[in-house]
Design an enzyme around this catalytic site. Structure first.
Site, short mmCIF file in Angstrom:
data_model
loop_
_atom_site.label_atom_id
_atom_site.label_comp_id
_atom_site.label_asym_id
_atom_site.label_seq_id
_atom_site.Cartn_x
_atom_site.Cartn_y
_atom_site.Cartn_z
N SER A 116 -0.10 4.07 4.77
CA SER A 116 -1.46 3.46 4.43
C SER A 116 -1.85 2.39 5.77
CB SER A 116 -1.42 2.69 3.20
OG SER A 116 -0.54 1.53 3.05
N GLY A 117 -0.78 2.23 6.33
CA GLY A 117 -1.02 1.38 7.69
C GLY A 117 -0.30 0.17 7.89
N LYS A 118 0.79 -0.06 6.61
CA LYS A 118 1.23 -1.56 6.44
C LYS A 118 2.06 -1.91 7.87
CE LYS A 118 3.74 0.04 3.23
NZ LYS A 118 3.24 1.32 3.04
N SER A 119 2.71 -1.08 8.49
CA SER A 119 3.61 -1.51 9.57
C SER A 119 2.59 -1.66 10.65
CB SER A 119 4.57 -0.44 9.86
OG SER A 119 5.57 -0.31 8.85
N GLY A 133 0.82 -1.11 0.21
CA GLY A 133 -0.16 0.09 0.01
C GLY A 133 0.94 1.28 -0.10
N LEU A 134 0.25 2.59 -0.10
CA LEU A 134 0.79 3.58 -0.29
C LEU A 134 1.60 3.81 1.05
CD1 LEU A 134 -1.82 5.57 -1.66
CD2 LEU A 134 0.24 5.50 -2.71
N SER A 164 6.19 -1.87 -1.94
CA SER A 164 5.97 -2.68 -2.85
C SER A 164 5.05 -2.22 -4.18
CB SER A 164 5.66 -4.00 -2.59
OG SER A 164 4.61 -4.29 -1.61
N1 LIG Z 1 -6.18 1.14 11.15
C1 LIG Z 1 -5.78 2.35 11.48
N2 LIG Z 1 -6.58 3.19 11.70
C2 LIG Z 1 -6.14 4.42 12.14
N3 LIG Z 1 -4.88 4.99 11.72
C3 LIG Z 1 -4.04 3.86 11.55
C4 LIG Z 1 -4.29 2.50 11.28
N4 LIG Z 1 -3.25 2.02 10.59
C5 LIG Z 1 -2.13 3.03 10.72
N5 LIG Z 1 -2.92 4.15 11.23
C6 LIG Z 1 -1.71 5.45 11.31
O1 LIG Z 1 -1.47 5.55 10.05
C7 LIG Z 1 -0.11 6.21 10.24
C8 LIG Z 1 0.85 5.50 9.46
O2 LIG Z 1 0.86 4.23 9.29
P1 LIG Z 1 2.16 3.31 9.33
O3 LIG Z 1 3.51 3.91 9.38
O4 LIG Z 1 1.81 1.61 9.62
O5 LIG Z 1 2.06 3.21 7.81
P2 LIG Z 1 2.80 2.36 6.78
O6 LIG Z 1 2.01 2.11 5.77
O7 LIG Z 1 3.88 1.52 7.42
O8 LIG Z 1 3.79 3.68 6.11
P3 LIG Z 1 5.27 3.68 5.45
O9 LIG Z 1 5.20 3.20 4.22
O10 LIG Z 1 5.70 5.13 5.56
O11 LIG Z 1 6.24 2.70 6.26
C9 LIG Z 1 0.39 6.15 11.53
O12 LIG Z 1 0.06 7.25 12.23
C10 LIG Z 1 -0.63 4.99 12.15
O13 LIG Z 1 -0.94 5.38 13.65
MG LIG Z 2 6.05 1.17 7.42
#
Ligand SMILES: Nc1ncnc2c1ncn2[C@@H]1O[C@H](COP(=O)(O)OP(=O)(O)OP(=O)(O)O)[C@@H](O)[C@H]1O
Ligand SMILES: [Mg+2]
Length: 226
Positions: free
Chosen positions: A41-44, A37-38, A111
């Site tokens: 987007s909340g992956k980690s 995902g972008l 990815s």
């Molecule tokens: N299910 C959810 N509901 C609300 N907020 C969320 C949710 N999942 C993640 N977030 C919030 O979204 C933000 C980004 O989340 P995260 O770091 O997991 O994204 P990511 O996809 O891993 O980003 P990156 O590609 O930059 O590593 C964080 O502030 C996190 O708290």
């Molecule tokens: Mg991440």
């Protein structure tokens, strides 16, 4: 995927331990849950919540996270298209090894390209390993509003080039096994949905939440896990 093969005169050496034996030892089947995902987007968040929950239920799960892997194994790679490809190729191969070892691997990488994700899927299937693609389908406006690392802002100001979603493409999956909406559901609900899906396809035993959180003897259930 186009990789120049320089490794010649190498011969596969077989193990005396079969995958079934490792699965029996761990009482689970290895496989890869591929989160894509972008940025933001909340992956980690999802990956580590899922890892925690699976481990709590007695499964051996482990996250390979984009930023973490770039601290070590892939610290030599930047963000050009070819380096993004190589980043994912290495991660796909590592995930496959872990999955073969019997571990439930959760990968959290942008990815962005379909071709690389399809490569990851193919090498798992070629080795008869489970592969589940989970699309973190969070609208870009939400991702951009979150922006905890302030990278969208930096990219919009032109201080960061080649940022996915701003000036680098993201190719959404065409037929992912699952779609998660982090703009609609908190991490715990998404994890519950993923576990429900894994149970529904037989990758995790149904009702795994009732399992002992620490240790389930291999012989006890004949469970078919991921
Ligand atoms: N299910 C959810 N509901 C609300 N907020 C969320 C949710 N999942 C993640 N977030 C919030 O979204 C933000 C980004 O989340 P995260 O770091 O997991 O994204 P990511 O996809 O891993 O980003 P990156 O590609 O930059 O590593 C964080 O502030 C996190 O708290
Ligand atoms: Mg991440």
């Amino acid at each position: 995927m186009d990789v120049k093969v320089n490794a010649t005169n190498v011969v596969w050496h077989f193990s005396q331990i079969g995958r079934e034996e490792r699965e029996a030892l761990l009482n689970q089947r290895g496989g890869t849950l591929w989160l894509t995902g972008l940025p933001s987007s909340g992956k980690s968040t999802t990956a580590y919540t899922l890892e925690y929950e699976l481990n709590r239920r007695g499964f051996f799960a482990y996250v390979l996270d984009g930023d973490n892997v770039r601290h070590g194994l892939n610290k030599d790679l930047g963000f050009s298209a070819s380096e993004r490809q190589e980043n994912i190729r290495r991660v796909a191969e590592v995930a496959k090894l872990f999955a073969d070892a019997g571990i439930i691997i959760i990968t959290s990488f942008i990815s962005p390209y379909r071709k690389e994700r399809d490569f990851a899927r193919r090498i798992h299937h070629d080795s008869d390993l489970n592969f589940v693609e989970i699309f973190m389908d969070t609208p870009i406006e939400i991702c951009e509003r979150r922006d905890p690392k302030c990278l969208y802002a930096k990219a919009r100001r032109g201080e960061l080039k080649g940022f996915t979603g701003v000036d680098d493409p993201y190719e959404p999956p065409l037929s992912p096994e699952m779609v998660a909406r982090t703009d609609e559901h908190p991490p715990e609900s998404i994890v519950a949905q993923i576990i429900e899906f894994l149970e529904s396809v037989g990758y995790l035993p149904v009702g795994s939440q009732q399992s002992s959180p620490v240790y389930r003897p291999a012989a006890a259930s004949g469970l078919k896990a991921i």
